[in-house]
Design a protein around this motif. Structure first.
Motif, mmCIF file in Angstrom:
data_model
loop_
_atom_site.group_PDB
_atom_site.id
_atom_site.type_symbol
_atom_site.label_atom_id
_atom_site.label_comp_id
_atom_site.label_asym_id
_atom_site.label_seq_id
_atom_site.Cartn_x
_atom_site.Cartn_y
_atom_site.Cartn_z
ATOM 1 N N ARG A 162 0.704 -1.460 -0.094
ATOM 2 C CA ARG A 162 0.505 -0.100 -0.109
ATOM 3 C C ARG A 162 0.841 0.865 -0.138
ATOM 4 O O ARG A 162 0.739 2.051 -0.448
ATOM 5 N N GLN A 163 2.014 0.849 0.773
ATOM 6 C CA GLN A 163 2.984 2.210 0.621
ATOM 7 C C GLN A 163 4.306 2.623 -0.503
ATOM 8 O O GLN A 163 3.738 3.691 -1.302
ATOM 9 N N ALA A 164 3.798 1.326 -1.332
ATOM 10 C CA ALA A 164 4.615 1.371 -2.680
ATOM 11 C C ALA A 164 3.203 2.229 -3.743
ATOM 12 O O ALA A 164 3.803 3.221 -4.436
ATOM 13 N N GLN A 165 2.646 2.261 -3.407
ATOM 14 C CA GLN A 165 1.266 2.209 -4.780
ATOM 15 C C GLN A 165 0.545 3.946 -3.679
ATOM 16 O O GLN A 165 0.462 4.979 -5.011
ATOM 17 N N LEU A 185 3.022 -1.820 -20.035
ATOM 18 C CA LEU A 185 2.549 -2.951 -19.188
ATOM 19 C C LEU A 185 3.699 -3.520 -17.958
ATOM 20 O O LEU A 185 3.269 -4.065 -17.512
ATOM 21 N N GLN A 186 4.922 -2.949 -18.242
ATOM 22 C CA GLN A 186 5.670 -3.260 -17.543
ATOM 23 C C GLN A 186 6.572 -2.483 -16.343
ATOM 24 O O GLN A 186 7.666 -2.279 -16.373
ATOM 25 N N SER A 187 5.685 -1.572 -16.340
ATOM 26 C CA SER A 187 5.761 -0.369 -15.421
ATOM 27 C C SER A 187 5.672 -0.265 -13.768
ATOM 28 O O SER A 187 5.410 -1.661 -13.616
ATOM 29 N N ARG A 188 6.325 0.550 -13.097
ATOM 30 C CA ARG A 188 6.028 0.778 -11.870
ATOM 31 C C ARG A 188 4.634 0.788 -11.387
ATOM 32 O O ARG A 188 4.084 -0.335 -10.467
ATOM 33 N N PHE A 189 3.555 1.378 -12.060
ATOM 34 C CA PHE A 189 2.656 1.755 -12.084
ATOM 35 C C PHE A 189 1.449 -0.017 -11.749
ATOM 36 O O PHE A 189 1.301 -0.417 -11.842
ATOM 37 N N ALA A 190 1.986 -0.734 -13.787
ATOM 38 C CA ALA A 190 1.248 -1.490 -13.557
ATOM 39 C C ALA A 190 1.638 -3.273 -12.755
ATOM 40 O O ALA A 190 1.031 -3.674 -12.163
#
Length: 295
Positions: A162-165, A185-190
Motif C-alpha cells: 500500500r505504501q508502494a502504491q 504493461l511493465q512499469s512500476r504502475f503496472a
C-alpha cells in the motif's frame, strides 16, 4: 548493578532497532564515457547510506534479520544534474535450516530518469513527492519489504504494498516515466496495480506456499518440500488462465526459473510430469531450463 543493567539494555537495543535492509548499491557509468567522474562515486556512497540508514517501517529488525538486497544503477547519459539510467533490483531471504538464500524480488526498471547534485540532501517523505530519485528507490524498497513479508505470512506484505502504491500515486503528477497507466504493461504502475488486484491473487499465495510450505520445509523433509514447491508453481496456472503471459508471471520466474530447474534436477524423486507441463505452459520463455528437469 544498575550500570551493568543499563549497558546490557543498550546492547540489546542496538541489536534490535537496526534498519531493515542490508543493501549494496552500485553505480555503473561506462556508457557515459566519463565513468571516472567523482559524482558517480558520491552518488553510490550517498544512496548506500540513505537506503541502509533510513527507518522504512515501524518494526524492529535485528542485524541478522536485515533483508539482503542490491541495486545496480547503470547510468546511460549524464548532463549536469540530469541522469538517464536503468535500475536492476534484487533481494533474497534465507531458507530455514540451511545456509542457502533464495531470490525473492528481481526487477529491471528501464525508466529511471532523475536529477542529482553531488552531496544533496536525500530525504524520504511517505506522503509527499521529493524527487524522482527518491520515489523510485523508495518504491522498490517497499516492494522488497512486501515481497519478503509475503514469503513469511499470507498477504504479509499488504502494508508495504500500500505504501508502494501511495508512492506511485503522488509521483504520477510530478513527471518521470513509469508512474502512470499509459507508461506500459511493465512499469512500476503496472507492477503494483497487478500485485494488489484479485485477478492475480495466486501470485501472492504461491509466493507464500513456495517458501514456507516448500523451501523452509526441506531441511526436515526434502521430498515433501519439493512436492509443496511443485504444487505452488502449478497453482499459478489459475492466474495464467485468466491473464495469459502476464507481467507478474514474468516477475515470478525472473527470480525463480533457475531455482525451480535446480530443485527438480536432483534429490528424492517426485512426480514431475504435471509440473513440467505447467511450466511449459505458463513460462515457455524458460523452456530450455525446464528441459533440465530429470526426475
Amino acid at each position: 548493578m544498575r550500570r551493568h543493567f543499563f549497558i546490557f539494555f543498550l546492547f540489546i537495543s542496538v541489536l534490535s532497532v537496526g534498519q531493515e535492509l542490508n543493501c549494496t548499491v552500485t553505480v555503473v557509468a561506462q556508457q557515459t564515457g566519463n565513468d571516472n567522474n567523482q559524482v558517480f562515486r558520491t552518488l553510490e556512497r550517498q544512496l548506500t547510506e540513505f537506503i541502509n540508514n533510513t527507518q522504512w517501517t515501524d518494526k524492529k529488525f535485528k542485524t541478522q534479520e536485515r533483508i539482503e538486497c542490491s541495486m545496480v544503477i547503470n547510468v546511460q547519459n549524464y548532463n549536469n544534474d540530469a541522469f538517464s539510467a536503468t535500475l536492476q533490483v534484487q533481494s533474497s531471504r534465507p531458507v530455514y535450516g540451511s545456509t542457502y538464500s533464495t531470490p525473492v524480488y528481481t526487477f529491471n526498471d528501464k525508466d529511471f530518469q532523475f536529477r542529482y547534485l553531488e552531496f544533496q540532501n536525500l530525504v524520504f517523505n511517505s506522503n509527499q513527492f521529493e524527487s524522482n530519485l527518491i520515489s523510485t528507490l523508495a518504491f522498490h524498497i517497499y516492494m522488497i519489504l512486501g515481497m519478503d513479508a509475503d514469503t513469511f505470512a499470507p498477504n504479509g506484505g499488504n502494508n508495504y504494498f500500500r505504501q508502494a502504491q501511495t508512492i506511485v500515486n503522488y509521483s504520477a503528477g510530478n513527471g518521470g516515466k513509469g508512474w502512470k497507466l499509459e507508461d506500459g504493461l511493465q512499469s512500476r504502475f503496472a507492477l503494483i496495480d497487478n500485485l494488489l488486484s484479485p485477478t492475480y491473487k495466486e501470485f501472492r499465495s504461491s509466493m507464500y506456499s513456495y517458501h514456507r510450505d516448500g523451501l523452509d520445509l526441506m531441511y526436515k523433509d526434502l521430498k515433501k518440500g519439493k512436492e509443496a514447491v511443485s504444487a505452488s508453481v502449478s497453482d499459478l496456472q489459475k492466474m495464467h488462465g485468466r491473464r495469459p503471459n502476464s507481467f507478474l508471471m514474468r516477475v515470478f520466474f525472473d527470480s525463480k526459473a533457475n531455482e525451480v530447474a535446480s530443485i527438480f534436477s536432483g534429490g528424492p524423486s517426485v512426480s514431475i510430469s504435471q509440473l513440467v507441463n505447467a511450466l511449459n505452459k505458463i513460462s515457455p520463455v524458460n523452456a530450455s531450463k525446464w528441459q533440465k528437469i530429470k526426475f
